[in-house]
Design an enzyme around this catalytic site. Sequence first.
Site, PDB file in Angstrom:
ATOM      1  CB  SER A 129       2.955  -8.272  11.661  1.00  0.00           C
ATOM      2  OG  SER A 129       1.822  -7.453  11.516  1.00  0.00           O
ATOM      3  CE  LYS A 183       4.050  -9.267   8.338  1.00  0.00           C
ATOM      4  NZ  LYS A 183       4.082  -8.454   7.191  1.00  0.00           N
ATOM      5  CG  HIS A 186      -0.107 -11.175   9.414  1.00  0.00           C
ATOM      6  ND1 HIS A 186       0.064  -9.954   8.777  1.00  0.00           N
ATOM      7  CD2 HIS A 186      -0.443 -10.865  10.692  1.00  0.00           C
ATOM      8  CE1 HIS A 186      -0.160  -8.974   9.632  1.00  0.00           C
ATOM      9  NE2 HIS A 186      -0.467  -9.506  10.813  1.00  0.00           N
ATOM     10  CG  ASN A 187       1.311  -9.053   5.057  1.00  0.00           C
ATOM     11  OD1 ASN A 187       1.352  -9.165   6.276  1.00  0.00           O
ATOM     12  ND2 ASN A 187       2.186  -8.335   4.389  1.00  0.00           N
ATOM     13  CD  GLU A 190      -1.709  -5.973   6.614  1.00  0.00           C
ATOM     14  OE1 GLU A 190      -0.971  -6.458   7.484  1.00  0.00           O
ATOM     15  OE2 GLU A 190      -1.264  -5.250   5.687  1.00  0.00           O
TER      16      GLU A 190
HETATM   17  C1  6PG Z   1       2.496  -5.603   8.849  1.00  0.00           C
HETATM   18  C2  6PG Z   1       2.112  -5.242   7.437  1.00  0.00           C
HETATM   19  C3  6PG Z   1       3.261  -4.821   6.600  1.00  0.00           C
HETATM   20  C4  6PG Z   1       2.913  -4.732   5.140  1.00  0.00           C
HETATM   21  C5  6PG Z   1       2.102  -3.566   4.799  1.00  0.00           C
HETATM   22  C6  6PG Z   1       2.041  -3.322   3.297  1.00  0.00           C
HETATM   23  O1  6PG Z   1       2.146  -6.698   9.214  1.00  0.00           O
HETATM   24  O2  6PG Z   1       3.098  -4.778   9.541  1.00  0.00           O
HETATM   25  O3  6PG Z   1       1.554  -6.392   6.860  1.00  0.00           O
HETATM   26  O4  6PG Z   1       4.288  -5.760   6.740  1.00  0.00           O
HETATM   27  O5  6PG Z   1       4.086  -4.661   4.422  1.00  0.00           O
HETATM   28  O6  6PG Z   1       0.860  -3.588   5.372  1.00  0.00           O
HETATM   29  O7  6PG Z   1       1.232  -4.159   2.609  1.00  0.00           O
HETATM   30  P1  6PG Z   1       0.615  -3.663   1.208  1.00  0.00           P
HETATM   31  O8  6PG Z   1       1.370  -2.466   0.769  1.00  0.00           O
HETATM   32  O9  6PG Z   1       0.814  -4.820   0.259  1.00  0.00           O
HETATM   33  O10 6PG Z   1      -0.821  -3.358   1.501  1.00  0.00           O
END
Ligand code: 6PG
Length: 472
Positions: A129, A183, A186-187, A190
């Site tokens: 990430s 991960k 984590h997303n 996010e």
């Molecule tokens: C990170 C992000 C990354 C992720 C994008 C896209 O931790 O650097 O999580 O890995 O792929 O943010 O996510 P979406 O396109 O599903 O919003």
Amino acid sequence: MSKAHFGLIGLGVMGENLVLNAESNGFSSVVYNRTFSRTEEFLKGRAVGKQIQGAIDLKDFVSKLERPRRIFMMIKAGSPIDAVISQISPLLEEGDLLIDGGNSEFRDTERRVKELESKKFGYIGMGISGGAKGALEGPSMMPGGTKASYEAIESLVSKMAAQVEDGPCVTYIGQGGSGHFVKTVHNGIEYGIEQILAEAYDLLKRLYKKTPSEIADVFGTWNDTEELSSYLVEITEVCLRTKDPNTQDDLVEMIMDKAGQKGTGLWTVVSGLELGASVPTIYAALNARVMSSIKSERLHAESFIKFDPIILTDQYSNEDCASFLMDAVVLACIASYSQGMELLRRASSEYNYQLHMPSIAQIWKGGCIIRAKLLQRIQNAFNADPDIPNLLIDPWFANQINDRLPGLSKTASMAAMAGIPVPCITSTLDYIHSYRTSRLPQNLVQAMRDCFGSHTYQRIDKEGSFHTEWLD
Ligand code: 6PG
């Protein structure tokens, strides 16, 4: 030229940046891309003068690597990973190691770890990430697989990762697909935080009538607080201050209100449902993206589903409204993290990942997209009680809830009366109230299930399973 420390397949911006990051930490590499012109462009450009060689094909690539070979794959998740594995496997020798640094579905990684380990190769599924900048300057890394495979890359990744006061933002996560599972979650978190900040922006704009630059000021002050200081708050301020070079208007106002997604938010919610972990704030964020994508339907519905807004903000001072909004944002962010951590805890027991929760909080403190001051409090909470069932009952977090629940409630009410959707804020309110309510109305749900389907129910006054003939 001597053999390279590691190899990387896939020269997208993440791949290039990881190689440059490793090189600045003293690790030489060989790179391969499906189209050689891309490799040449990199070698003649950003890689000039560096310990980076190119390979024309996979045979050439493999021959240039020291043993055991450590090969990063920075390519699209899904079938491209399987394709590269089957192309390169015949060229590998016992002990060589493949590392998938993309956002792969954790069950795919489970399968690949089993398949590759049975051929005596190592396989690591590693969430990375931090976006392009993180890859170059130090990302947060979440590697899963066998401990022996991790040990083969530890010296490399602990140098490449972001560094915080208590160490590098990488640790051995656990077996199988655990790195990609962590991960994914984590997303999910996010997604939650991005949506919460978007809801705050919408309330500041539509309810409090602020301009993007005034809203940016609010985010700027939030970023100075312990509860909200974070990478996402910081970049939100930047987004809000950026002007459109064509029109000189605020760029954010020129952007179509349709959010995309690549799968990890969905997988988080599906895992939550599968494992019985409650993740409503994260689900609300995912669903908000789904709703955003049906723009033409929303446009149509706006013309005939009407609501007369009732504005309650004038009952309070501006300072009070601002403080209520911050309460809502803080609690919704806390809910996102606590739901994600709860999901990790359940997955750890279901899949025997043996996740070390304080270490996960630690490696998220730097480099990654959800890095935030709050993660220190999360780490402290898991250090104090590694088996805590939910962060909400940690004393520091419980105090936050007790202090901020009235503000969250007022924000949710004002939004509801004004007709402004704030799905993460309202689902957080329900989540917290559900969690703190010792008797919920599911006694009636049980009664109905037993009434129409003889599903039986438990009683509060004695052990056992009961059935009633409700209908005569
Ligand atoms: C990170 C992000 C990354 C992720 C994008 C896209 O931790 O650097 O999580 O890995 O792929 O943010 O996510 P979406 O396109 O599903 O919003």
